[in-house]
Motif scaffolding. Structure first.
Motif, PDB file in Angstrom:
ATOM      1  N   THR A  93      -7.721  -3.448  18.513  1.00 28.50           N
ATOM      2  CA  THR A  93      -8.174  -3.139  17.266  1.00 28.50           C
ATOM      3  C   THR A  93      -7.003  -2.919  16.218  1.00 28.50           C
ATOM      4  OG1 THR A  93     -10.138  -1.990  18.097  1.00 28.50           O
ATOM      5  CG2 THR A  93      -9.093  -1.007  15.879  1.00 28.50           C
ATOM      6  N   CYS A  94      -5.786  -2.460  16.856  1.00 29.38           N
ATOM      7  CA  CYS A  94      -4.676  -2.171  15.970  1.00 29.38           C
ATOM      8  C   CYS A  94      -3.997  -3.555  15.676  1.00 29.38           C
ATOM      9  CB  CYS A  94      -3.580  -1.257  16.935  1.00 29.38           C
ATOM     10  SG  CYS A  94      -2.087  -1.171  16.082  1.00 29.38           S
ATOM     11  N   GLN A  95      -3.620  -4.501  16.676  1.00 36.18           N
ATOM     12  CA  GLN A  95      -2.899  -5.412  16.451  1.00 36.18           C
ATOM     13  C   GLN A  95      -3.574  -6.505  15.721  1.00 36.18           C
ATOM     14  OE1 GLN A  95       0.084  -4.321  17.395  1.00 36.18           O
ATOM     15  NE2 GLN A  95       0.813  -5.805  18.849  1.00 36.18           N
ATOM     16  N   GLY A 121     -10.495  -7.337  19.489  1.00 36.35           N
ATOM     17  CA  GLY A 121      -9.788  -8.378  18.785  1.00 36.35           C
ATOM     18  C   GLY A 121     -11.052  -9.272  17.991  1.00 36.35           C
ATOM     19  N   GLY A 122     -11.986  -9.322  18.176  1.00 39.02           N
ATOM     20  CA  GLY A 122     -13.124  -9.971  17.671  1.00 39.02           C
ATOM     21  C   GLY A 122     -14.103  -9.223  16.793  1.00 39.02           C
ATOM     22  N   GLY A 123     -14.596  -8.288  17.125  1.00 44.14           N
ATOM     23  CA  GLY A 123     -15.565  -7.560  16.436  1.00 44.14           C
ATOM     24  C   GLY A 123     -14.925  -6.593  15.509  1.00 44.14           C
ATOM     25  N   VAL A 124     -13.921  -5.920  15.730  1.00 42.63           N
ATOM     26  CA  VAL A 124     -13.229  -4.992  14.934  1.00 42.63           C
ATOM     27  C   VAL A 124     -12.496  -5.776  13.595  1.00 42.63           C
ATOM     28  CG1 VAL A 124     -11.690  -3.053  14.724  1.00 42.63           C
ATOM     29  CG2 VAL A 124     -12.959  -3.028  16.573  1.00 42.63           C
ATOM     30  N   PRO A 125     -11.968  -6.801  13.768  1.00 44.90           N
ATOM     31  CA  PRO A 125     -11.697  -7.531  12.461  1.00 44.90           C
ATOM     32  C   PRO A 125     -12.565  -7.825  11.477  1.00 44.90           C
ATOM     33  CG  PRO A 125     -10.102  -8.408  14.317  1.00 44.90           C
ATOM     34  CD  PRO A 125     -11.422  -7.377  15.068  1.00 44.90           C
ATOM     35  N   GLN A 162     -13.081  -5.857   2.113  1.00 42.24           N
ATOM     36  CA  GLN A 162     -13.469  -6.308   1.082  1.00 42.24           C
ATOM     37  C   GLN A 162     -14.412  -5.410   0.109  1.00 42.24           C
ATOM     38  OE1 GLN A 162     -13.369  -9.563  -0.062  1.00 42.24           O
ATOM     39  NE2 GLN A 162     -14.863  -9.155  -1.737  1.00 42.24           N
ATOM     40  N   HIS A 163     -15.105  -4.206   0.631  1.00 44.15           N
ATOM     41  CA  HIS A 163     -15.969  -3.517  -0.081  1.00 44.15           C
ATOM     42  C   HIS A 163     -15.451  -1.915  -0.414  1.00 44.15           C
ATOM     43  CE1 HIS A 163     -19.417  -5.990   0.406  1.00 44.15           C
ATOM     44  NE2 HIS A 163     -19.047  -6.297   1.420  1.00 44.15           N
ATOM     45  N   TYR A 164     -14.290  -1.781   0.317  1.00 43.80           N
ATOM     46  CA  TYR A 164     -13.925  -0.327   0.131  1.00 43.80           C
ATOM     47  C   TYR A 164     -12.306  -0.404  -0.371  1.00 43.80           C
ATOM     48  CZ  TYR A 164     -18.338   1.260   2.144  1.00 43.80           C
ATOM     49  OH  TYR A 164     -19.258   1.537   2.258  1.00 43.80           O
ATOM     50  N   GLY A 165     -11.777  -1.308  -0.056  1.00 46.31           N
ATOM     51  CA  GLY A 165     -10.249  -1.599  -0.356  1.00 46.31           C
ATOM     52  C   GLY A 165      -9.462  -1.839   0.768  1.00 46.31           C
ATOM     53  N   ILE A 166      -8.419  -2.535   0.836  1.00 53.02           N
ATOM     54  CA  ILE A 166      -7.508  -3.298   1.831  1.00 53.02           C
ATOM     55  C   ILE A 166      -6.662  -1.960   2.221  1.00 53.02           C
ATOM     56  CG2 ILE A 166      -5.435  -4.078   0.541  1.00 53.02           C
ATOM     57  CD1 ILE A 166      -5.890  -6.612   2.634  1.00 53.02           C
ATOM     58  N   GLN A 167      -6.366  -0.936   1.541  1.00 56.74           N
ATOM     59  CA  GLN A 167      -5.498   0.129   1.821  1.00 56.74           C
ATOM     60  C   GLN A 167      -5.806   0.896   2.895  1.00 56.74           C
ATOM     61  OE1 GLN A 167      -7.205  -0.228  -0.647  1.00 56.74           O
ATOM     62  NE2 GLN A 167      -7.676   1.790  -1.793  1.00 56.74           N
ATOM     63  N   TYR A 168      -7.050   0.757   3.229  1.00 57.00           N
ATOM     64  CA  TYR A 168      -7.420   1.570   4.381  1.00 57.00           C
ATOM     65  C   TYR A 168      -7.286   0.783   5.788  1.00 57.00           C
ATOM     66  CZ  TYR A 168      -9.918   4.490   0.943  1.00 57.00           C
ATOM     67  OH  TYR A 168     -10.292   5.282  -0.237  1.00 57.00           O
ATOM     68  N   ILE A 169      -7.159  -0.307   5.757  1.00 53.90           N
ATOM     69  CA  ILE A 169      -6.777  -1.069   6.899  1.00 53.90           C
ATOM     70  C   ILE A 169      -5.924  -0.213   8.014  1.00 53.90           C
ATOM     71  CG2 ILE A 169      -6.149  -3.274   8.111  1.00 53.90           C
ATOM     72  CD1 ILE A 169      -8.969  -3.278   7.006  1.00 53.90           C
ATOM     73  N   PRO A 170      -4.614   0.074   7.495  1.00 52.71           N
ATOM     74  CA  PRO A 170      -3.642   0.643   8.692  1.00 52.71           C
ATOM     75  C   PRO A 170      -4.025   1.664   9.103  1.00 52.71           C
ATOM     76  CG  PRO A 170      -2.611  -0.045   6.348  1.00 52.71           C
ATOM     77  CD  PRO A 170      -3.916  -0.436   6.199  1.00 52.71           C
ATOM     78  N   TYR A 171      -5.103   2.475   8.382  1.00 56.51           N
ATOM     79  CA  TYR A 171      -5.635   3.908   9.197  1.00 56.51           C
ATOM     80  C   TYR A 171      -6.610   3.197  10.354  1.00 56.51           C
ATOM     81  CZ  TYR A 171      -4.150   6.490   5.259  1.00 56.51           C
ATOM     82  OH  TYR A 171      -3.308   7.195   4.384  1.00 56.51           O
ATOM     83  N   LEU A 172      -7.169   2.159  10.212  1.00 62.82           N
ATOM     84  CA  LEU A 172      -7.965   1.624  11.365  1.00 62.82           C
ATOM     85  C   LEU A 172      -7.021   1.602  12.507  1.00 62.82           C
ATOM     86  CD1 LEU A 172     -10.755   0.689  12.407  1.00 62.82           C
ATOM     87  CD2 LEU A 172     -10.129  -1.405  11.508  1.00 62.82           C
ATOM     88  N   ALA A 173      -5.925   0.760  12.214  1.00 59.37           N
ATOM     89  CA  ALA A 173      -5.005   0.509  13.468  1.00 59.37           C
ATOM     90  C   ALA A 173      -4.393   1.791  13.961  1.00 59.37           C
ATOM     91  CB  ALA A 173      -3.955  -0.227  12.765  1.00 59.37           C
ATOM     92  N   LEU A 174      -4.107   2.802  13.364  1.00 59.35           N
ATOM     93  CA  LEU A 174      -3.676   4.014  13.719  1.00 59.35           C
ATOM     94  C   LEU A 174      -4.765   4.623  14.702  1.00 59.35           C
ATOM     95  CD1 LEU A 174      -1.416   6.416  13.565  1.00 59.35           C
ATOM     96  CD2 LEU A 174      -2.552   7.202  11.587  1.00 59.35           C
ATOM     97  N   ALA A 175      -5.781   4.711  14.331  1.00 57.89           N
ATOM     98  CA  ALA A 175      -6.941   5.216  15.125  1.00 57.89           C
ATOM     99  C   ALA A 175      -6.757   4.557  16.658  1.00 57.89           C
ATOM    100  CB  ALA A 175      -8.225   5.124  14.789  1.00 57.89           C
TER     101      ALA A 175
END
Length: 425
Positions: free
Chosen positions: A234-236, A361-365, A373-386
């Protein structure tokens, strides 16, 4: 094992580990070299962030499915055969990846590529373990695992972002094929089967037919490793796929600066696998997993708070990947292989990779692409942190497997990894 044994064949160990590692580096190059091309591909083929997540996801799903079947096949029919076929196939496929003209053709090509790359993973881990002296298994797995981030996430961004100035992205794929053929030929000349090594001290041949592949689920560490792979990928994968666009579109870095920052993923991951995996031979797998996940979470949090400073971003991502990639290397390598009987030595990593790749690796990306696409790419690193924080929680429940730390484990003469005598759950 034969009554007469020869000293450990160190020369063969060195050659086998080097070649298996080079091939794994090419797997990393195949998988990750497309990420720094994404801005150019998006412009050329009119892709969206959602499409990028789908492209990253479909390869991971195919990778996972292939890892499961190839791991079991290599336990039944031998590592050598599976390794040689997969290296040859993915060398061909990477050369034709530039033929994509639409989202459908790109998805199909990346899916087939995922099958070939994933089929190499589990058999190569088992082959590396079998070629390695027990006291060097963590070290050699670390060497092999470091090549994927070194080639795919360190050298590829630097190479690709510079080549894009002088050639179309399609031709960059073609450059990899001759190197793959060369490594495949050298493996053909060098790699031996377990039966050919049976006369060497510490090596035995086990009958895989005595175990069903589903037996791996009877061992607690395998269940935990599956959960770990889901959150780590999910992170990588999400971060790897979306970071180029995050750096260019959100932080407004130039393409060369983006390539520079992106290379920190590979350099940090390679350094971590090289240092921390061997360290786990001495300190134990579990302590290294716990410390690494905490340090990775802290450095990623600081990365999120950093603005458009390429040098600082590089340093923080280097530290984050230094610790994160060791988590992946230990999870899919020594901990999985050492937690089951030797006859399931490739099946166990294959199962872990399969489920982890499909869901993490498949579902989460794909979900990440929707969020970007719908909320902003700036939130992606928080998904990796989780994902990294979840890996820490998961590691608390692991059972130690490092041979040097298992003082009370009874091991039969000639067994190269700890053998659980009965199911653990």
């Amino acid at each position: 094992m034969s009554a007469k044994t020869q000293p450990w064949d160190t020369a063969y160990e060195v050659k086998a580990v080097i070649l298996l590692s080079l091939a794994f580096g090419l797997v990393g190059l195949d998988r990750f070299m497309i990420f720094p091309m994404f801005p150019a591909i998006m412009k050329d083929l009119h892709f969206t962030y959602q499409n990028l997540g789908e492209i990253a996801g479909v390869l991971s799903i195919a990778w996972g499915i292939a890892a499961l079947f190839a791991g079991r096949l290599s336990d039944l029919f031998g590592r050598r055969r599976v390794v040689l076929i997969t290296v040859t196939v993915f060398s061909v496929l990477v050369g034709i990846s530039g033929l994509a003209t639409s989202l459908i053709t790109m998805l199909l090509l990346r899916a087939v590529m995922g099958f070939a790359d994933g089929a190499y993973t589990a058999p190569s881990i088992a082959a590396t373990m079998e070629a390695s002296k027990p006291s060097r298994q963590g070290q050699n797995i670390g060497i092999e695992q470091m090549m994927l981030p070194l080639f795919g996430q360190a050298l590829a961004p630097l190479l690709v972002t510079n080549l894009l100035h002088v050639m179309d992205w399609r031709w960059i794929f073609v450059l990899v094929t001759p190197f793959g053929f060369t490594v495949a030929y050298m493996l053909f000349r060098v790699l031996k089967s377990p039966a050919e090594l049976a006369h060497v001290e510490h090596t035995v041949v086990h009958d895989p037919s005595a175990h069903k592949w589903t037996d791996v689920f009877q061992y607690r560490n395998i269940i935990l490793n599956i959960m770990a792979m889901i959150v780590l990928l999910t992170c990588q994968i999400t971060l790897g796929a979306m970071l180029p666009s995050y750096l260019v579109d959100y932080l407004h870095l130039s393409v060369p600066s983006m390539g520079f920052v992106l290379s920190s993923i590979g350099f940090g991951g390679a350094a971590g696998a090289l240092v921390l995996a061997p360290l786990s031979d001495r300190l134990g797998r579990k302590p290294v997993m716990l410390i690494s996940s905490l340090c990775a979470a802290l450095s990623l949090y600081l990365f999120i708070q950093t603005g458009a400073s390429p040098d600082l971003l590089f340093g923080l991502m280097f530290v984050m990947q230094f610790f994160t990639y060791s988590l992946v290397a230990l999870t899919v390598g020594p901990i999985s292989a050492e937690s089951v009987p030797p006859a399931l030595m490739a099946t166990a990593p294959g199962v872990v990779v399969c489920i982890g790749e499909i869901f993490g690796g498949g579902g989460v990306p794909i979900i990440g692409g929707f969020v970007a696409q719908h909320y902003g790419i700036q939130y992606i690193p928080y998904l990796a942190l989780a994902g990294v924080l979840a890996a820490f929680s998961n590691s608390l429940f692991l059972r130690e497997t490092a041979p040097a730390r298992l003082k009370d484990t009874t091991r039969e003469a000639g067994v190269s990894v700890p053998q659980p005598q009965a199911p653990e759950i």
